[in-house]
Design an enzyme around this catalytic site. Structure first.
Site, PDB file in Angstrom:
ATOM      1  N   GLU A 278       0.856  -1.193   0.000  1.00 19.53           N
ATOM      2  CA  GLU A 278       0.000   0.000   0.000  1.00 19.53           C
ATOM      3  C   GLU A 278       0.878   1.224   0.000  1.00 19.53           C
ATOM      4  OE1 GLU A 278      -2.688   0.371   3.347  1.00 19.53           O
ATOM      5  OE2 GLU A 278      -3.535  -1.619   3.023  1.00 19.53           O
ATOM      6  N   GLU A 350     -13.584   5.343  -0.165  1.00 21.79           N
ATOM      7  CA  GLU A 350     -14.389   4.373   0.593  1.00 21.79           C
ATOM      8  C   GLU A 350     -15.073   5.085   1.755  1.00 21.79           C
ATOM      9  OE1 GLU A 350     -12.142   0.491   1.180  1.00 21.79           O
ATOM     10  OE2 GLU A 350     -10.660   1.617   0.039  1.00 21.79           O
ATOM     11  N   LYS A 353     -14.723   4.127   5.659  1.00 18.29           N
ATOM     12  CA  LYS A 353     -13.424   4.088   6.339  1.00 18.29           C
ATOM     13  C   LYS A 353     -13.270   5.288   7.271  1.00 18.29           C
ATOM     14  CE  LYS A 353      -9.479   2.846   4.685  1.00 18.29           C
ATOM     15  NZ  LYS A 353      -8.977   1.558   5.155  1.00 18.29           N
ATOM     16  N   GLU A 361      -8.970   9.268   5.485  1.00 11.98           N
ATOM     17  CA  GLU A 361      -9.050   7.845   5.113  1.00 11.98           C
ATOM     18  C   GLU A 361     -10.116   7.572   4.056  1.00 11.98           C
ATOM     19  OE1 GLU A 361      -7.441   5.008   6.063  1.00 11.98           O
ATOM     20  OE2 GLU A 361      -6.123   5.806   7.598  1.00 11.98           O
TER      21      GLU A 361
END
Ligand SMILES: *[C@@H]1O[C@H](CO)[C@@H](O)[C@H](O)[C@H]1NC(C)=O
Ligand SMILES: *[C@@H]1O[C@H](CO)[C@@H](O)[C@H](O)[C@H]1NC(C)=O
Ligand SMILES: *[C@@H]1O[C@H](CO)[C@@H](O)[C@H](O)[C@H]1NC(C)=O
Length: 476
Positions: A278, A350, A353, A361
């Protein structure tokens, strides 16, 4: 142009080799996270990956709908055995075998699963499971071997960058004492024995957000910058990502040095590749810290690194990473010939998150859930780059800039605008003139990858350069 002619004649023969980098090596893919309630279905996602030339994904489970949708696409997939199932996999080889059978063998080879992540950031997210980690990896690998899949499918485990300490300067990097000998050493031995690689999740975004007073933004983004020197080794770092990768390589070296010759050789041989499982940069929201060795998990207040997340910054960072891997530049100052596969975090924004509506995030995606790009990027190797310019890297010094300037002007760049009296003569500096020439060369070569390097004297930027009143052309 007269001033440039001599060097062109002298260096003309040697420079082309110097100025182009090899266009192969590591692969760049994406993390297909699904912590959201508004994402398109797996079939549309697979179409999106294909349309955008994305050839590798990492997923956080083994969802049958996702793995089936990825079948017969040629897309390489890293699947995950979730942290919740780690204890069972560590304790019980027959559980690991059953898991591998129904979550890997059942889909392979139609779905090109090439790696299994056993857990995710275990030391960071589930420290209680740390003792189970290497036993679980060992059992999953043995299960894959029983199924005849061990050559095709590698076992690893993504570690958070918090597994390291003393990460600056990079040569001081080492693994935390509580995991170095007990977990990392056996893990590195396991990875070497099974021809797999260490997986790490480095986020220059969080490091910068934590210390914006100490870290320059261009260095964190991997833009052109004066560089940061490691005074122990003399190595100069032009990107924080490189510094983080080398801190990891140095930490691996240190575990090797304490062992026998055999261990030293084994660590050394597999330290030539990493999985960067990541990395990414948020396009919005406020960063919550806790991903770097320096941060204490506190939320930032307005006025400090809370401005780190922006569309422009995310675009710069992720494009720099993507273009770097696609142009074959996977080495680091300490491991110049190292390879790496990189997964950009993440495919989508997302919405479930993070903590609270404004957490960065939620904003790491390359795409919005409606499949619109958050900003331009391009995963097609060898193709033209998206809207971008090429500028000189002042840090390489006047001599290298002049050599590269001469090369560009002698090989098709329009250098008339930087002659005395012409619109881009002012500011009359080497870096401004070289930038103009490099950009002209780059645009005239269709913004092809590898045409903005000049042996490290140049780099791609995604905002129009500003040198006085000079306008830098961009080809439509
Ligand atoms: C993995 O763990 C979760 C949570 O404990 C559980 O619901 C699930 O059944 C487990 N999966 C397998 C394949 O054992
Ligand atoms: C390295 O040494 C130079 C020169 O002594 C000094 O200016 C610089 O701050 C040092 N860098 C670091 C990161 O310690
Ligand atoms: C997709 O979503 C983004 C963010 O909500 C929005 O700005 C954009 O206009 C949407 N695009 C389309 C085509 O609906």
């Amino acid at each position: 142009m007269a001033l440039t002619c001599l060097l062109v004649v002298v260096l003309g023969a040697a420079l082309p080799l110097l100025f182009f980098s090899p266009a192969e090596a590591g692969v760049v893919g994406v993390n297909y996270g699904r912590v959201a309630n508004d994402l398109p279905g797996p079939a549309s996602v697979v179409q999106l990956l294909k349309q955008n030339g994305i050839t590798m994904v990492r997923v956080y489970d083994t969802d049958p709908k996702v793995l089936t949708a990825l079948a017969n696409t040629g897309i390489k997939v890293m699947v995950m055995l979730p942290n919740n199932n780690l204890t069972a996999a560590a304790a019980n080889p027959s559980y690991a075998l059953q898991w591998a059978r129904s979550n890997v063998a059942a889909y392979y080879p139609a779905t090109q699963i090439h790696a299994v992540a056993v857990g995710n950031e275990v030391f960071h997210r589930r420290p209680d499971l740390t003792p189970q980690l290497v036993p679980a990896m060992t059992n999953v690998q043995a299960a894959l071997a029983k199924l005849g899949l061990d050559a095709a499918v590698k076992v690893s485990t993504p570690i958070a960058f918090t597994a390291l300490k003393d990460t600056f300067p990079p040569s001081s990097g080492r693994f935390r004492e509580d995991i170095a000998q007990s977990v990392m050493k056996p893990m590195l031995d396991f990875l070497q024995r099974t021809h797999s690689y260490l997986s790490i999740n480095p986020y220059p975004f969080f490091a910068y957000a934590d210390q914006p007073d100490k870290i320059s933004l261009d260095y964190a983004l991997g833009n052109s910058n004066p560089g940061v020197r490691d005074n122990n080794t003399g190595l100069v770092y032009y990107s924080l990502l490189d510094a983080m990768l080398d801190a990891t390589y140095f930490a691996m070296d240190k575990l090797g040095q304490t062992g026998s010759l055999n261990v030293r050789q084994s660590i050394g041989s597999h330290s030539h590749k990493l999985y960067v499982t990541e990395t990414g940069w948020a396009s919005g929201g406020k960063p919550k810290l806790g991903k770097t060795p320096h941060s204490g998990g506190r939320r930032l207040e307005a006025g400090d690194g809370s401005q780190a997340a922006s569309v422009a910054n995310a675009q710069a960072y992720n494009n720099n990473v993507i273009n770097r891997v696609l142009s074959g530049k996977t080495g680091t100052p300490h491991r110049p010939h190292a390879d790496m596969d990189v997964y950009i975090f993440a495919l989508f924004n997302e919405n479930q998150k993070g903590e609270g509506p404004d957490d960065s995030e939620k904003n790491f995606g390359l795409f919005y859930p409606n499949e619109t790009k958050v900003y331009e990027f391009d995963f097609h190797g060898g193709g033209a780059l998206t809207k971008s310019w090429c500028v000189a890297n002042e840090a390489v010094g006047d001599a290298r800039l002049q050599a590269a300037l001469d090369y560009a002007c002698g090989h098709g760049a329009d250098c008339s605008a930087i002659q005395p009296g012409a619109p881009c003569f002012e500011p009359n500096t080497k870096v401004a003139h070289a930038s103009y020439a490099f950009n002209s060369y780059y645009q005239r070569n269709g913004r092809a990858r590898g045409r903005c390097d000049f042996a490290g004297a140049a780099s791609v930027v995604y905002q129009a350069p500003k040198y006085g009143n000079c306008v830098f052309p961009i080809k439509a």
